[in-house]
Design an enzyme around this catalytic site. Structure first.
Site, PDB file in Angstrom:
ATOM      1  CB  SER A 104      -0.933  -0.005   1.214  1.00  0.00           C
ATOM      2  OG  SER A 104      -0.187  -0.060   2.423  1.00  0.00           O
ATOM      3  CG  ASP A 123      -2.427   4.909   8.441  1.00  0.00           C
ATOM      4  OD1 ASP A 123      -1.323   5.495   8.416  1.00  0.00           O
ATOM      5  OD2 ASP A 123      -2.868   4.242   7.481  1.00  0.00           O
ATOM      6  CG  HIS A 149      -0.667   4.296   4.457  1.00  0.00           C
ATOM      7  ND1 HIS A 149      -1.614   3.648   5.232  1.00  0.00           N
ATOM      8  CD2 HIS A 149      -0.307   3.422   3.487  1.00  0.00           C
ATOM      9  CE1 HIS A 149      -1.828   2.433   4.749  1.00  0.00           C
ATOM     10  NE2 HIS A 149      -1.038   2.276   3.682  1.00  0.00           N
TER      11      HIS A 149
END
Length: 782
Positions: free
Chosen positions: A94, A255, A258
């Site tokens: 991600s 978070d 990221h």
């Protein structure tokens, strides 16, 4: 007593530390720094790409500075031009997906972050035939798809951070390393190290992802990939700089996993620089750029300076041996020395060889700083303190070092030198601090440039009006002093004449002033004093000049046709057209005319003895002086308020040519109406004013870097010490070049007209050859 102590202290300092000793110290500093940087390059490597990929620091919240080189901020058109017909793949988790989005937004800012999180995401720009894909899980080809099952973050999460997962990860990396090496032989392959996390913000299902485990995975990847090839360096490049960026910004994460968008944008721009700098070669993107090839003209210049140095050394050795032979001998009876010869003056040949010898060494330093990539370069970063604190510092120094003027006339020589000096120092601080991004400062700097041109109009008009000297010797002297350094730099640094825009601007305006006054009827002060009619004749000339300026200013087509003619086009074109020259000329189109008109009015008032220019006397009667001072202060402040509140650069530039004269005239009146202000000057500023032209030109390559886009770094890791040392060397070089120019002007431009015409023929032949060689070079490049 204070003045006496000051003068005694000054003499004591000058006794131990002169300009000559300062230059010797600067030479020693250059040699030591060059040796240190050369040793560092050999020890650490000369590849700026490695520095870009692995090291750097934040200058501000969002400005990343790679170690030793400059990073270019790519525009959409540049990115498309670089990546045309290219296929780029981002393979990973991600966080790699985030990097993919940031990279794509450089090409297309409207691209939205949509699509399933755990699927491949394609992007294509058909206008540039660019393809950028994100592949969820590594899958460059079939065999790699079978080998690579998981990525670092997901491996830690799925296996709950177990040691078995790390062992399996090492096996997977070992199995794909040969495939990556094979792929890297035909493509650019970058292994992005995993960024740290902010453990306090991680959700419960990510708590097993710790920075300790991430470091272990990164160490394993680096170790295995670097050892995958025997007896050679790995072709897979480690992209570790993202880790440094993340360490500074991960606390801004939402978070804990990221990175914030600004960090991703920086990382994406680094990737763009890594690939595109060597293709597009942006001036302010020195990272990953090879050293520019040496042109034929540069090679010829190097040969000339080398021969000059050898010639001077031979001359010096012969002269020294002759001096030893003629050394005074001792009378045996009296014990006194007998002088056999009388000291002879230094010959023109010796001055010529010595000047070119010194100039050759100085040009070598220029080349090392801004072409040879020996010294480091950094991007500029503007803060208010970086601009205003040095301004306050030099103003204090300027006020401290003050002396009485030799004469108390308006704009006397000491005062104009002082004016040039402080303006030049402010402009230098403006350039090195990157203050052009701050519009109010930019508008005030525009006035300083206009004021310099105002002085050009005032000074040259006054000379021709009073002296009536329209001889070719005077013109050649001025043109030589203005253009000598720039012509040499055009040859050595491989830059067009228009690149040093201020010198072409001053040169053209000098010729305009000369032609205006030299054309029939030649009207000078001596002739005008006998008949007032000649004053109207001169005003009529100035009126026609103003009409001509207005015509060219509002007829871009006519202007471009004139300056696009060969050989003018070779002098005034930049990037294939004369638009930049038209823009620069148009920006200050009226100010030289204003300077000429002011000189005419001032000299007319002076001749009629309307002005009181005695020591300590106000320029006019007390009432008129006070009134004009009040108007001047109000005008000065009004203009400053307008410039500070400027919001649109284009609109302010349009108004600037008409209104800049307000602040210039206000300053002149404030500086000259009070008698006490006219009777003193700052010797500190005046010293710099005498070398202001050399300071302005030399800054391009030996104080700033990358043709003024960046900052020269002689001492890395200590910005304050670097500025002090580089400034010291820069000022010494500028002063020496000023002396060299003056010495050569006396030799190359003789007073005898017949000799001068022969020299001019030789100079014309030299420039014809230079233009022909330049044209051949341009054709070979294209």
């Amino acid at each position: 007593m204070a003045a006496l102590a000051y003068n005694l202290g000054k003499r004591e300092i000058n006794h131990y530390f002169s300009v000559r000793s300062a230059k010797v110290l600067a030479l020693v500093a250059v040699l030591l720094l060059a040796a240190c940087h050369l040793a560092s390059r050999r020890y650490r490597g000369n590849d700026s790409c490695e520095y870009l990929l692995s090291s750097g620091r934040f200058l501000g919240e969002k400005v990343w500075q790679p170690h030793s080189c400059m990073m270019h901020k790519y525009k959409i058109s540049e990115a498309k031009n670089c990546l045309v017909d290219k296929h780029i793949a981002f393979i990973g988790d991600s966080r790699i997906r985030q990097l993919f989005y940031s990279f794509v937004k450089i090409i297309n800012p409207q691209f939205k972050e949509e699509g399933n999180k755990h699927e491949n995401i394609p992007f294509e720009d058909k206008t540039a035939s660019v393809k950028v894909d994100f592949l969820w899980h590594p899958e460059v080809n079939g065999s790699m798809k079978q080998c690579i099952k998981v990525w670092t973050e997901w491996s830690i999460k799925i296996h709950n951070g177990s040691s078995e997962a790390l062992s399996q990860y090492k096996m997977n990396i070992t199995s794909i390393a040969p495939l990556l090496e094979k792929l890297a032989k035909t493509s650019d392959v970058y292994w992005v190290l995993q960024d740290p996390v902010y453990e306090d913000l991680l959700s419960e299902n990510r708590k097993m992802i710790t920075n300790e485990k991430i470091d272990a995975y990164n160490e394993a990847a680096v170790s295995i990939l670097n050892s995958s090839t025997r007896n050679s360096k790995s072709n897979v490049k480690m992209f570790s700089v993202s880790k440094l960026i993340a360490q500074e910004t991960i606390m801004e994460s939402l978070d804990g996993l990221h990175l914030p968008e600004s960090s991703r944008e920086t990382t994406a721009m680094i990737l763009m620089n890594v690939y595109c700098n060597k293709i597009l070669k942006p001036v302010d993107g020195s990272c990953c750029q090879p050293r520019p090839p040496v042109t034929l003209i540069q090679k010829l210049a190097a040969c000339f300076f080398t021969l000059s140095i050898i010639g001077y050394l031979i001359f010096y050795i012969i002269h020294r041996n002759a001096h030893r032979k003629n050394k005074p001998c001792t009378d045996l009876e009296s014990g006194e020395e007998k002088k056999n010869i009388i000291n002879t003056p230094v010959s023109s040949l010796e001055i010529l060889l010595q000047s070119f010898c010194k100039l050759g060494l100085i040009m070598a330093y220029f080349y090392m700083c801004d072409r040879a990539n020996l010294f480091m370069k950094e991007n500029k970063f503007y803060t208010h303190s970086s601009f205003f604190i040095p301004i306050i510092y030099i103003l204090v120094l300027g006020v401290f070092y003050n002396e009485n003027t030799k004469e108390t006339k308006v704009l006397n020589r000491e005062q104009t030198d002082e004016w040039k000096g402080w303006m030049q120092l402010v402009i230098l601080i403006y350039h090195i601090s990157g203050a052009s991004t701050f519009l109010p400062v930019y508008m005030h700097i525009r006035v300083l440039v206009a004021a310099y041109l105002f002085q050009t109009g005032y000074g040259h008009f006054s000379y021709f009006w009073i002296k009536g000297d329209f001889g070719i010797y005077r013109v050649c002297q001025v043109l030589f002093r203005l253009n000598f350094l720039v012509v040499v730099l055009c040859i050595v640094m491989d830059r067009p004449y228009q690149f040093y825009y201020f010198v072409p601007l001053v040169t053209v305006w000098f010729m305009v002033i000369y032609v205006t006054l030299a054309l029939w009827p030649q009207i000078i002060q001596k002739k005008a004093n006998g008949n007032c009619f000649w004053h109207f004749g001169l005003l009529l000339k100035l009126g026609f000049l103003l009409l001509f300026i207005c015509f060219l200013a509002y007829s871009q087509g006519a202007f471009e046709k004139i300056f696009s003619l060969w050989p003018l086009s070779k002098c005034f074109e930049l990037k294939g057209n004369v638009y930049e020259w038209w823009f620069r000329w148009r920006l200050d189109r009226y100010v030289v005319f204003h300077g000429m008109l002011f000189a005419f009015i001032y000299l007319a008032l002076q001749k009629r003895q309307i002005l009181s220019e005695g020591k300590g006397e106000p320029l006019f009667s007390n009432k008129i002086s006070n009134f004009l001072l009040f108007i001047s202060v109000v005008s000065f402040l009004t203009y400053s308020i307008w410039a500070s509140s400027c919001k649109n650069k284009a609109e302010c530039n349009e108004l600037h040519p008409s209104v800049s004269v307000v602040q210039i005239l206000a300053f002149i009146l404030i500086r000259n109406i009070p008698g006490y202000a006219r009777s003193v000057y700052s010797s500190f500023f005046a010293w710099f004013g005498k070398i202001s032209l050399e300071l302005f030109i030399c800054q391009y390559h030996i104080w700033l870097a990358a043709d003024t886009r960046g900052i020269l770094v002689l001492i890395p890791g200590n910005p304050m010490l670097n500025i002090i040392v580089s400034t010291f060397i820069f000022v010494c070089v500028a002063h020496e070049i000023s002396q060299i120019t003056n010495d050569l002007a006396q030799i190359i431009i003789p007073k005898d007209n017949s000799s001068l015409l022969k020299r001019l023929a030789c100079i014309a032949a030299f420039f014809c050859g230079l233009l022909i060689l330049s044209s051949i070079q341009d054709k070979s490049k294209h």
